[in-house]
Design a protein around this motif. Structure first.
Motif, short mmCIF file in Angstrom:
data_model
loop_
_atom_site.label_atom_id
_atom_site.label_comp_id
_atom_site.label_asym_id
_atom_site.label_seq_id
_atom_site.Cartn_x
_atom_site.Cartn_y
_atom_site.Cartn_z
N UNK A 1 0.84 -1.21 0.00
CA UNK A 1 0.00 0.00 0.00
C UNK A 1 0.88 1.26 0.00
N UNK A 2 2.06 1.14 0.60
CA UNK A 2 2.98 2.29 0.59
C UNK A 2 3.41 2.59 -0.85
N UNK A 3 3.72 1.52 -1.60
CA UNK A 3 4.14 1.71 -3.00
C UNK A 3 3.02 2.34 -3.82
N UNK B 1 5.25 9.39 6.41
CA UNK B 1 5.02 8.04 6.95
C UNK B 1 6.09 7.72 8.00
N UNK B 2 7.34 8.07 7.71
CA UNK B 2 8.43 7.75 8.64
C UNK B 2 8.30 8.55 9.93
N UNK B 3 7.73 9.76 9.84
CA UNK B 3 7.64 10.59 11.04
C UNK B 3 6.53 10.13 11.99
N UNK C 1 -0.94 4.01 10.64
CA UNK C 1 -0.13 4.08 9.42
C UNK C 1 -1.00 3.84 8.19
N UNK C 2 -1.87 2.83 8.26
CA UNK C 2 -2.76 2.54 7.13
C UNK C 2 -3.67 3.73 6.85
N UNK C 3 -4.18 4.34 7.91
CA UNK C 3 -5.08 5.50 7.72
C UNK C 3 -4.33 6.65 7.05
N UNK C 4 -3.09 6.86 7.47
CA UNK C 4 -2.27 7.94 6.90
C UNK C 4 -2.00 7.67 5.42
N UNK C 5 -1.66 6.41 5.12
CA UNK C 5 -1.42 6.04 3.72
C UNK C 5 -2.69 6.24 2.90
N UNK C 6 -3.82 5.82 3.47
CA UNK C 6 -5.10 5.98 2.77
C UNK C 6 -5.40 7.45 2.49
#
Lengths: 245, 285
Positions: free
Chosen positions: B46-48, B93-95, B104-109
């Motif tokens: 999902x990050x990619x 994401x790293x922060x 993390x998933x919510x942030x990526x979304x």
């Protein structure tokens, strides 16, 4: 010239006034002990007692809050993680698992020259016949042997094992204890084991570190002395008095 | 489709014309396929996807701001836009140090949706005729600029060399981080190199080929390789090879059947993943 017994008694890992923890507040009182070649130290305590935190600190993953934990110059560590922590989605045969443990520092740039060390490491734990088998297909006992071979591949002086016999049947557990004892006696390896299971203590421990975060107790020393300590017995009774073990 | 379908002979007869775009696909597929092994096995798929869409927004944003026509910087503006958004996303994401998967998933979304919508909205206002929104998102362009071809070739070769020499280190920090720390490997340096390579690779590929084939090259060849490879080393070789075949083969099939390029490259990768899943040792065991 040093004699064999002097060599075995040489300290290779020393913890002095060590305070451990994740934040600013130490989990436990000061910890003091020194690990010599050929000894097996078992870290015992209930869940949340600080065993894993101490192990992480000894490994260098966590910084000590105070005091120090120092390796004798020229000595090196190796880590055997809990089997359940390895992601079985990563494709690997036993040989590949062990080969991945050979390199130290910048050696990973080097081409070739690892086969001999992999073979020796697998032989040392009696896992030579597992070399070509996929790691994910092995039994729990076989996996533990391969992970120990991976640690041995980097020629350590001190091996730290995290719960090496959890979820293992008694026969497999006994076989792993035998391998650890062989490594200790044949290769003068110092071994540190974190375990919530007390069966490790009578089986192979020469020394014990008892951790109790609730009562803020740390007792470290010779097995007989720790087992006879009233503070240890207050928690575990006399189940492991020297007569029984 | 035209009345007479294009043939293989016609493709190679016009090799001068098709060489750059087909080989660009092959190089991108090889580079991202190889690095995708770490993405797939570290569960960062999902990050990619998010990074490739953020990079798309960077490309669209640079055209929207008219930077593509500003002097000497114009030719670099889309790449710089893609790189900026890629590393902004990675930094964001790293922060997040909460170590909570759902956060993390919510942030990526959030980043994925905001950037995808942003690209579509901004795309309607892009003035350059050659940059339509479909080519940015789905990789429908059949041609690439010679400068983009050279950039992709150099980048792919550089990343390939770094990984050929350093794969043991990248593998150690990816799959046994504590062990790598204990054995004194330069863990932070290796992780930094791995993520910089991945970030630059994703950004450049998104700029040149589009978000869809970029994401596909990062995931599908690695998925296929994991199904059949006995170890990480073979996995990297198989994923790089299948990525290259997906890139080149997808372009060729798109020419022969008059399909959109990026979608065809993606489907070739999906075919490899499906076939290896059906017949690979992991599924059959």
């Amino acid at each position: 010239m040093t004699t064999k017994s002097e060599e075995l008694n040489a300290p290779c890992l020393i913890c002095e006034n060590l305070r451990i923890g994740w934040g600013a507040t130490p989990l436990l009182p000061e910890i003091n002990f020194s690990v010599s070649s050929g000894s097996v130290w078992v870290l015992v305590g209930r869940n949340g007692s600080g065993k894993s935190t101490l192990l992480q600190t000894l490994l260098g993953v966590l910084k000590p809050l105070a005091g120090q934990c120092s390796l004798d110059s020229g000595s090196s560590l190796a880590h055997v993680p809990q089997r359940g922590n390895y992601d079985l989605c990563v494709p690997a045969r036993s040989w590949d698992m062990v080969e991945a443990g050979v390199d130290r520092g910048w050696d990973f740039w080097r081409w070739g020259g690892r086969s001999e060390r992999v073979r020796h490491a697998l032989d040392a734990v009696g896992a030579a016949d597992l070399a070509r088998q996929p790691f994910s297909h092995l039994s729990e006992g076989q996996k533990q042997r391969v992970l120990m071979a991976r640690a041995m591949a980097s020629h350590p002086d001190v091996m730290l094992l995290d719960e090496p016999t959890s979820a293992m049947d008694p026969m497999a557990e006994k076989a792993i204890f035998r391998v650890i004892d062989d490594l200790r006696t044949d290769r003068s390896l110092a071994v540190i084991i974190a375990s919530h299971s007390l069966t490790v203590v009578p089986a192979i421990a020469t020394h014990v570190v008892f951790l109790d975060r609730d009562d803020q107790v740390v007792i470290a020393g010779d097995r007989a002395a720790v087992l006879a300590d009233p503070r240890f017995q207050a928690r575990y009774g006399t189940v492991f008095s020297e007569e029984e073990s | 489709m035209s009345e007479t379908a294009p043939t293989l002979r016609e493709f190679f007869a016009a090799w001068e014309l098709f060489r750059d775009p087909s080989l660009t696909g092959a190089f991108a597929g090889m580079m991202l396929g190889m690095m995708g092994v770490y993405v797939v096995l570290r569960r960062m798929v999902f990050l990619a996807a998010t990074v490739s869409h953020a990079a798309s927004f960077g490309v669209a944003g640079s055209y929207f701001l008219g930077l593509g026509t500003v002097g000497w910087i114009g030719s670099f503006a889309p790449i710089l836009g893609a790189l900026t958004m890629t590393f902004l996303t990675l930094w964001l994401i790293a922060s997040d140090t909460s170590h909570e998967q759902h956060r993390r998933d919510s942030l990526l979304g959030f980043v994925f949706l905001a950037c995808s919508a942003g690209t579509l909205v901004v795309g309607t206002r892009i003035v350059e005729e050659i940059q339509d929104i479909e080519s940015i998102l789905f990789g429908t362009a059949v041609a690439v600029l010679p400068s983009d071809f050279r950039l992709m070739t150099l980048l792919a070769i550089l990343i390939l060399l770094i990984h050929v020499w350093g794969w043991r280190g990248f593998s150690a920090v990816s799959f046994d981080r504590t062990g790598a720390v204990v054995r004194g490997l330069p863990v932070r340096g290796l992780e930094f190199t791995l993520f910089i390579g991945l970030g630059v690779g994703l950004a450049v590929s998104t700029r040149v080929l589009g978000a869809l084939p970029t994401f596909a090259f990062t995931v599908l060849p690695a998925l296929a390789a994991v199904n059949v490879a006995p170890n990480v080393r073979v996995c990297l070789i198989v994923a790089a090879s299948l990525g290259a075949i997906s890139g080149f083969g997808g372009y060729l099939l798109a020419f022969l059947f008059e399909f959109p390029v990026g979608a065809t490259q993606t489907l070739v990768g999906a075919a490899f993943a499906s076939i290896t899943w059906l017949f690979g040792h992991r599924h059959s065991h």
